[in-house]
Design a protein around this motif. Structure first.
Motif, PDB file in Angstrom:
ATOM      1  N   ILE A  24      -6.078   0.558   1.633  1.00 29.04           N
ATOM      2  CA  ILE A  24      -6.473   0.207   3.064  1.00 29.04           C
ATOM      3  C   ILE A  24      -5.202   0.454   3.443  1.00 29.04           C
ATOM      4  O   ILE A  24      -5.277   0.463   4.807  1.00 29.04           O
ATOM      5  N   GLY A  25      -3.548  -0.542   2.916  1.00 26.97           N
ATOM      6  CA  GLY A  25      -2.884  -0.994   3.435  1.00 26.97           C
ATOM      7  C   GLY A  25      -1.939   0.471   3.850  1.00 26.97           C
ATOM      8  O   GLY A  25      -1.754   0.950   4.639  1.00 26.97           O
ATOM      9  N   TRP A  26      -2.389   1.624   3.027  1.00 23.91           N
ATOM     10  CA  TRP A  26      -1.874   3.044   2.989  1.00 23.91           C
ATOM     11  C   TRP A  26      -2.582   3.369   4.258  1.00 23.91           C
ATOM     12  O   TRP A  26      -2.300   4.580   4.959  1.00 23.91           O
ATOM     13  N   VAL A  27      -4.179   3.190   4.055  1.00 23.62           N
ATOM     14  CA  VAL A  27      -5.009   3.946   5.389  1.00 23.62           C
ATOM     15  C   VAL A  27      -4.185   3.599   7.047  1.00 23.62           C
ATOM     16  O   VAL A  27      -4.225   4.368   7.521  1.00 23.62           O
ATOM     17  N   ILE A 108      15.540  -0.987  -2.868  1.00 17.78           N
ATOM     18  CA  ILE A 108      16.724  -0.596  -3.341  1.00 17.78           C
ATOM     19  C   ILE A 108      17.035   0.580  -2.354  1.00 17.78           C
ATOM     20  O   ILE A 108      17.924   1.477  -1.740  1.00 17.78           O
ATOM     21  N   THR A 109      15.861   1.824  -2.601  1.00 18.75           N
ATOM     22  CA  THR A 109      15.758   2.921  -1.739  1.00 18.75           C
ATOM     23  C   THR A 109      15.481   3.579  -0.108  1.00 18.75           C
ATOM     24  O   THR A 109      15.798   3.704   0.114  1.00 18.75           O
ATOM     25  N   TYR A 110      14.754   2.619  -0.158  1.00 22.33           N
ATOM     26  CA  TYR A 110      14.042   2.019   1.250  1.00 22.33           C
ATOM     27  C   TYR A 110      14.522   1.126   2.035  1.00 22.33           C
ATOM     28  O   TYR A 110      14.047   1.322   3.089  1.00 22.33           O
ATOM     29  N   ASP A 111      15.480   0.875   1.698  1.00 24.59           N
ATOM     30  CA  ASP A 111      16.050  -0.851   2.331  1.00 24.59           C
ATOM     31  C   ASP A 111      14.920  -2.031   2.555  1.00 24.59           C
ATOM     32  O   ASP A 111      14.641  -2.440   3.887  1.00 24.59           O
ATOM     33  N   LEU A 112      14.341  -2.483   1.256  1.00 25.93           N
ATOM     34  CA  LEU A 112      12.794  -3.056   1.545  1.00 25.93           C
ATOM     35  C   LEU A 112      13.179  -4.456   1.051  1.00 25.93           C
ATOM     36  O   LEU A 112      12.813  -5.399   0.438  1.00 25.93           O
ATOM     37  N   PHE A 113      14.552  -4.794   1.160  1.00 21.65           N
ATOM     38  CA  PHE A 113      14.879  -6.231   0.494  1.00 21.65           C
ATOM     39  C   PHE A 113      13.969  -7.201   1.198  1.00 21.65           C
ATOM     40  O   PHE A 113      13.818  -7.891   0.866  1.00 21.65           O
ATOM     41  N   VAL A 114      14.025  -7.445   2.724  1.00 19.27           N
ATOM     42  CA  VAL A 114      12.503  -8.174   3.490  1.00 19.27           C
ATOM     43  C   VAL A 114      11.937  -8.688   2.621  1.00 19.27           C
ATOM     44  O   VAL A 114      11.140  -9.711   2.738  1.00 19.27           O
ATOM     45  N   LEU A 115      10.927  -7.841   1.438  1.00 16.80           N
ATOM     46  CA  LEU A 115      10.004  -7.870   0.792  1.00 16.80           C
ATOM     47  C   LEU A 115      10.287  -8.295  -0.307  1.00 16.80           C
ATOM     48  O   LEU A 115       9.668  -9.418  -0.890  1.00 16.80           O
ATOM     49  N   ILE A 153      -0.983 -10.329   0.716  1.00 19.17           N
ATOM     50  CA  ILE A 153       0.390  -9.643   0.002  1.00 19.17           C
ATOM     51  C   ILE A 153       0.635  -8.031  -0.416  1.00 19.17           C
ATOM     52  O   ILE A 153       1.150  -7.266  -0.185  1.00 19.17           O
ATOM     53  N   MET A 154      -0.743  -7.629  -0.687  1.00 19.45           N
ATOM     54  CA  MET A 154      -1.005  -6.858  -1.235  1.00 19.45           C
ATOM     55  C   MET A 154      -1.310  -4.576   0.121  1.00 19.45           C
ATOM     56  O   MET A 154      -0.556  -4.193   0.311  1.00 19.45           O
ATOM     57  N   VAL A 155      -1.811  -5.354   1.086  1.00 16.34           N
ATOM     58  CA  VAL A 155      -2.445  -4.742   2.471  1.00 16.34           C
ATOM     59  C   VAL A 155      -1.366  -4.822   2.983  1.00 16.34           C
ATOM     60  O   VAL A 155      -0.925  -3.485   3.491  1.00 16.34           O
ATOM     61  N   LEU A 156      -0.671  -5.976   3.909  1.00 18.19           N
ATOM     62  CA  LEU A 156       0.282  -5.958   4.816  1.00 18.19           C
ATOM     63  C   LEU A 156       1.890  -5.138   3.446  1.00 18.19           C
ATOM     64  O   LEU A 156       2.371  -4.647   4.661  1.00 18.19           O
ATOM     65  N   GLY A 157       1.683  -5.912   2.508  1.00 20.15           N
ATOM     66  CA  GLY A 157       2.939  -5.613   2.191  1.00 20.15           C
ATOM     67  C   GLY A 157       2.845  -3.619   1.391  1.00 20.15           C
ATOM     68  O   GLY A 157       3.768  -3.388   1.414  1.00 20.15           O
ATOM     69  N   THR A 158       1.633  -2.960   1.088  1.00 23.50           N
ATOM     70  CA  THR A 158       2.053  -1.452   1.308  1.00 23.50           C
ATOM     71  C   THR A 158       1.731  -1.040   3.130  1.00 23.50           C
ATOM     72  O   THR A 158       2.692   0.054   2.799  1.00 23.50           O
ATOM     73  N   TYR A 159       1.584  -1.447   3.649  1.00 25.11           N
ATOM     74  CA  TYR A 159       1.671  -1.257   4.883  1.00 25.11           C
ATOM     75  C   TYR A 159       3.768  -0.617   4.936  1.00 25.11           C
ATOM     76  O   TYR A 159       3.434  -0.306   5.687  1.00 25.11           O
ATOM     77  N   TRP A 160       3.337  -3.027   5.090  1.00 24.61           N
ATOM     78  CA  TRP A 160       5.253  -2.421   5.172  1.00 24.61           C
ATOM     79  C   TRP A 160       6.242  -1.719   4.405  1.00 24.61           C
ATOM     80  O   TRP A 160       7.448  -1.343   4.630  1.00 24.61           O
ATOM     81  N   VAL A 161       5.601  -1.479   3.221  1.00 23.15           N
ATOM     82  CA  VAL A 161       6.466  -0.269   2.432  1.00 23.15           C
ATOM     83  C   VAL A 161       6.486   1.167   2.764  1.00 23.15           C
ATOM     84  O   VAL A 161       7.111   2.194   3.260  1.00 23.15           O
ATOM     85  N   THR A 163       6.145   2.115   6.435  1.00 24.06           N
ATOM     86  CA  THR A 163       6.384   2.149   7.425  1.00 24.06           C
ATOM     87  C   THR A 163       7.640   1.656   7.780  1.00 24.06           C
ATOM     88  O   THR A 163       7.917   2.112   8.382  1.00 24.06           O
ATOM     89  N   GLY A 164       8.252   0.741   7.389  1.00 25.38           N
ATOM     90  CA  GLY A 164       9.667   0.603   7.190  1.00 25.38           C
ATOM     91  C   GLY A 164       9.168  -0.981   7.990  1.00 25.38           C
ATOM     92  O   GLY A 164      10.340  -1.206   8.805  1.00 25.38           O
TER      93      GLY A 164
END
Length: 290
Positions: A24-27, A108-115, A153-161, A163-164
């Motif tokens: 769902i987060g990916w879609v 570290i690869t996608y600068d997502l330490f906010v997660l 965490i899973m839905v929003l987290g996946t979306y965040w990863v 899209t950034g």
């Protein structure tokens, strides 16, 4: 033989509870880019945490004696002598380490330490569901933490990863998803009410009692269908999310079984209904987000 034991310990039918929030987060994140490699890493890391959680539950429930005797919870691999507690503990350590490596690589690869706060929260809550000293599953808080982890965490987290960035849409859409996964945990606790009470495990079902637990099951699905309807009316989901209504006969069938069963230990045989409902509703949400 060992492979069959590890498959039994992993409880594959429940992997869908991890897979669907990720999908769902990916879609929701798709914008012409499939984000294939990132999504693959997210799936692998999430499934490793899911498996580690299942094994941790088996290990610490065994240590506490909660899954002994007439209890039917867990995978039973320790109780049946198929895997040793030490083997389970070793697997837990390896799985958490590998999941951390995957998460660290993404950050570290996608600068997502906010997660990192979300990842730390998810990791600790997966371990301390039954692990001392927290053992929040013994305090009637299992559904709350599972709903948060498998929903926002899973839905929003996946979306965040993917899209950034964060967004309100995946956050709101995650609400019925979290409620659905929480309802699975809730249903699975019903057959073990007697043995959980004897072991001092005060799950939500134990706290509510049989009459209250039956009403609680109804409440869960009012909340699930109500939140999907609200999201549709608010424009966060399309009318295709109405396909969730295809699951209503399944819900009514499940409710009838619970109402007519005197010995709730037997409800373990009908756990497939709650998973079928979850799958139908998840597909409806996917259709409504596409």
């Amino acid at each position: 033989m060992k492979l069959k034991a590890w498959i039994q310990a992993s409880r594959p039918p429940f992997f869908i509870t991890t897979l669907m929030p990720l999908v769902i987060g990916w879609v929701l994140a798709k914008d012409g880019d499939s984000h294939g490699f990132k999504f693959f890493l997210v799936i692998i890391a999430a499934l490793m945490v899911h498996l580690a959680t299942n094994l941790a539950n088996d290990y610490f429930e065994h240590k506490e004696g909660t899954d002994e005797g007439e209890a039917i919870g867990g995978s039973r691999v320790i109780q049946e002598g198929k895997l040793s507690p030490q083997a389970i503990l070793n697997a837990i350590i390896v799985l958490y380490f590998l999941a951390f490596v995957g998460a660290f690589y993404l950050m570290i690869t996608y600068d997502l330490f906010v997660l990192s706060p979300m990842i730390i929260f998810a990791s600790l809550s997966s371990l301390f569901y039954v692990a001392p000293p927290v053992r929040y599953g013994y305090r009637g808080l299992g559904e709350v933490f599972v709903g948060i982890n498998m929903g926002p965490i899973m839905v929003l987290g996946t979306y965040w990863v993917m899209t950034g960035r964060a967004d309100l849409r995946p956050l709101f859409v995650s609400i019925p998803v979290g409620l659905m996964v929480a309802s699975i945990l809730y249903y699975q606790s019903l057959p073990d009410m007697k043995t959980d009470r004897q072991a001092g495990k005060r799950t939500l079902a134990v706290r509510l009692g049989k009459k209250g637990s039956y009403r609680g099951l109804i409440f869960f699905f009012i909340a699930i269908y109500g939140s999907i309807a609200a999201l549709t009316l608010a424009g966060f989901l399309s009318c295709l999310s109405g396909l969730c209504l295809l699951g209503v006969p399944v819900f009514l069938r499940m409710l009838a079984i619970v109402r007519s069963t005197d010995d709730w230990v037997l409800l373990d045989r009908y756990g497939k209904y709650i998973r079928i409902l979850y799958f139908i509703n998840s597909l409806a949400i996917v259709a409504g987000t596409a």
